[in-house]
Write an enzyme that holds these catalytic residues in place. Structure first.
Site, PDB file in Angstrom:
ATOM      1  N   ARG A  12       0.812  -1.224   0.000  1.00  0.00           N
ATOM      2  CA  ARG A  12       0.000   0.000   0.000  1.00  0.00           C
ATOM      3  C   ARG A  12       0.846   1.274   0.000  1.00  0.00           C
ATOM      4  O   ARG A  12       0.450   2.301   0.550  1.00  0.00           O
ATOM      5  CB  ARG A  12      -0.961   0.011   1.191  1.00  0.00           C
ATOM      6  CG  ARG A  12      -1.977  -1.109   1.142  1.00  0.00           C
ATOM      7  CD  ARG A  12      -3.013  -0.798   0.089  1.00  0.00           C
ATOM      8  NE  ARG A  12      -4.040  -1.815   0.047  1.00  0.00           N
ATOM      9  CZ  ARG A  12      -4.386  -2.468  -1.041  1.00  0.00           C
ATOM     10  NH1 ARG A  12      -3.775  -2.224  -2.174  1.00  0.00           N
ATOM     11  NH2 ARG A  12      -5.337  -3.359  -1.018  1.00  0.00           N
ATOM     12  N   GLY A  14       1.737   2.784  -2.853  1.00  0.00           N
ATOM     13  CA  GLY A  14       1.414   3.549  -4.051  1.00  0.00           C
ATOM     14  C   GLY A  14       2.120   3.050  -5.307  1.00  0.00           C
ATOM     15  O   GLY A  14       2.137   3.743  -6.325  1.00  0.00           O
ATOM     16  N   LYS A  15       2.681   1.849  -5.246  1.00  0.00           N
ATOM     17  CA  LYS A  15       3.459   1.305  -6.372  1.00  0.00           C
ATOM     18  C   LYS A  15       2.631   1.156  -7.643  1.00  0.00           C
ATOM     19  O   LYS A  15       3.041   1.618  -8.712  1.00  0.00           O
ATOM     20  CB  LYS A  15       4.056  -0.061  -6.014  1.00  0.00           C
ATOM     21  CG  LYS A  15       4.947  -0.082  -4.809  1.00  0.00           C
ATOM     22  CD  LYS A  15       5.428  -1.487  -4.471  1.00  0.00           C
ATOM     23  CE  LYS A  15       4.338  -2.493  -4.259  1.00  0.00           C
ATOM     24  NZ  LYS A  15       3.561  -2.344  -3.025  1.00  0.00           N
ATOM     25  N   THR A  35      -0.260 -10.709 -13.019  1.00  0.00           N
ATOM     26  CA  THR A  35       0.396 -11.997 -12.771  1.00  0.00           C
ATOM     27  C   THR A  35      -0.257 -12.793 -11.649  1.00  0.00           C
ATOM     28  O   THR A  35       0.180 -13.894 -11.342  1.00  0.00           O
ATOM     29  CB  THR A  35       1.875 -11.774 -12.409  1.00  0.00           C
ATOM     30  OG1 THR A  35       1.945 -11.004 -11.205  1.00  0.00           O
ATOM     31  CG2 THR A  35       2.617 -11.066 -13.532  1.00  0.00           C
ATOM     32  N   HIS A  50      -8.532  -2.768  -8.662  1.00  0.00           N
ATOM     33  CA  HIS A  50      -7.451  -2.379  -9.570  1.00  0.00           C
ATOM     34  C   HIS A  50      -7.986  -2.217 -10.987  1.00  0.00           C
ATOM     35  O   HIS A  50      -7.678  -1.249 -11.670  1.00  0.00           O
ATOM     36  CB  HIS A  50      -6.329  -3.426  -9.555  1.00  0.00           C
ATOM     37  CG  HIS A  50      -5.251  -3.158  -8.559  1.00  0.00           C
ATOM     38  ND1 HIS A  50      -3.999  -2.750  -8.918  1.00  0.00           N
ATOM     39  CD2 HIS A  50      -5.241  -3.254  -7.202  1.00  0.00           C
ATOM     40  CE1 HIS A  50      -3.248  -2.610  -7.835  1.00  0.00           C
ATOM     41  NE2 HIS A  50      -3.982  -2.915  -6.772  1.00  0.00           N
ATOM     42  N   GLU A  62      -3.806 -11.391 -18.582  1.00  0.00           N
ATOM     43  CA  GLU A  62      -3.617 -12.143 -17.337  1.00  0.00           C
ATOM     44  C   GLU A  62      -2.683 -13.300 -17.632  1.00  0.00           C
ATOM     45  O   GLU A  62      -2.970 -14.135 -18.490  1.00  0.00           O
ATOM     46  CB  GLU A  62      -4.963 -12.647 -16.816  1.00  0.00           C
ATOM     47  CG  GLU A  62      -5.872 -11.520 -16.381  1.00  0.00           C
ATOM     48  CD  GLU A  62      -7.186 -11.991 -15.807  1.00  0.00           C
ATOM     49  OE1 GLU A  62      -7.282 -13.178 -15.431  1.00  0.00           O
ATOM     50  OE2 GLU A  62      -8.106 -11.163 -15.726  1.00  0.00           O
TER      51      GLU A  62
END
Length: 178
Positions: A12, A14-15, A35, A50, A62
């Site tokens: 968490r 912010g990547k 992945t 996301h 995916e």
């Protein structure tokens, strides 16, 4: 010429958001390579959030293991994330760290041989201390070694801390080698 960017940090930090912003600044139609293996409902909800955050301009792929099946020549791609990707190798290889690292390095090299911009997201899971669990320690080692490998190949490395991007490496391919 291909470009490799590694974005790392804690959970968490912010990547993913940073990776997505960076990709959109480079391309109107970036690719998102997910992945993750969906293990439970809570994780499925994270994935849904996301996906919701990304707009229709994204091409979504995916792929749990074989990134090299996808030729992204000429594209800008976010690969999210190395930790989940390594989990898939670790599980497939019955927690064999050495074999998982060998497989992941080979797959990384095959995937990034094409002329594209690759933005890899990873975690610094070893920053939180040493686990009492032997399997967790083995995976933390695997993650650390793979992060070093990718960082050595990367043109840029960005560390995310509390939503703030800190540049660790710019241009050149210096650092840890095989």
């Amino acid at each position: 010429m291909s470009k490799i960017i590694l974005i790392t940090g804690g959970q968490r930090s912010g990547k993913s958001r940073k990776a997505e912003e960076l990709a959109l600044s480079m391309s109107e139609n970036p690719v998102y390579v997910a992945t993750a293996h969906i293990w439970d409902e809570e994780f499925a909800e994270r994935v849904r959030k996301h996906q919701e955050r990304r707009g229709s301009q994204w091409t979504n792929i995916e792929e749990e293991l074989q990134l090299s099946l996808h030729d992204l020549t000429g594209k800008v791609a976010v690969i999210d994330c190395i930790t989940l990707w390594l989990t898939n190798f670790f599980y497939k290889n019955n927690s064999n760290t050495e074999l998982s690292l060998k497989d992941a390095k080979a797959e990384f090299d095959a995937f990034t041989k094409h002329d594209a911009t690759y933005i890899f997201v990873t975690n610094e899971i070893g920053s939180g201390g040493v686990s009492e669990n032997a399997i967790q320690r083995k995976f933390t080692d695997l993650q650390g070694w793979m992060n070093q490998y990718i960082a050595s190949k990367a043109d840029e490395v960005i560390l995310m801390v509390s939503g703030i991007a800190v540049t660790i490496k710019e241009t050149g391919r210096q650092g840890v080698q095989d």
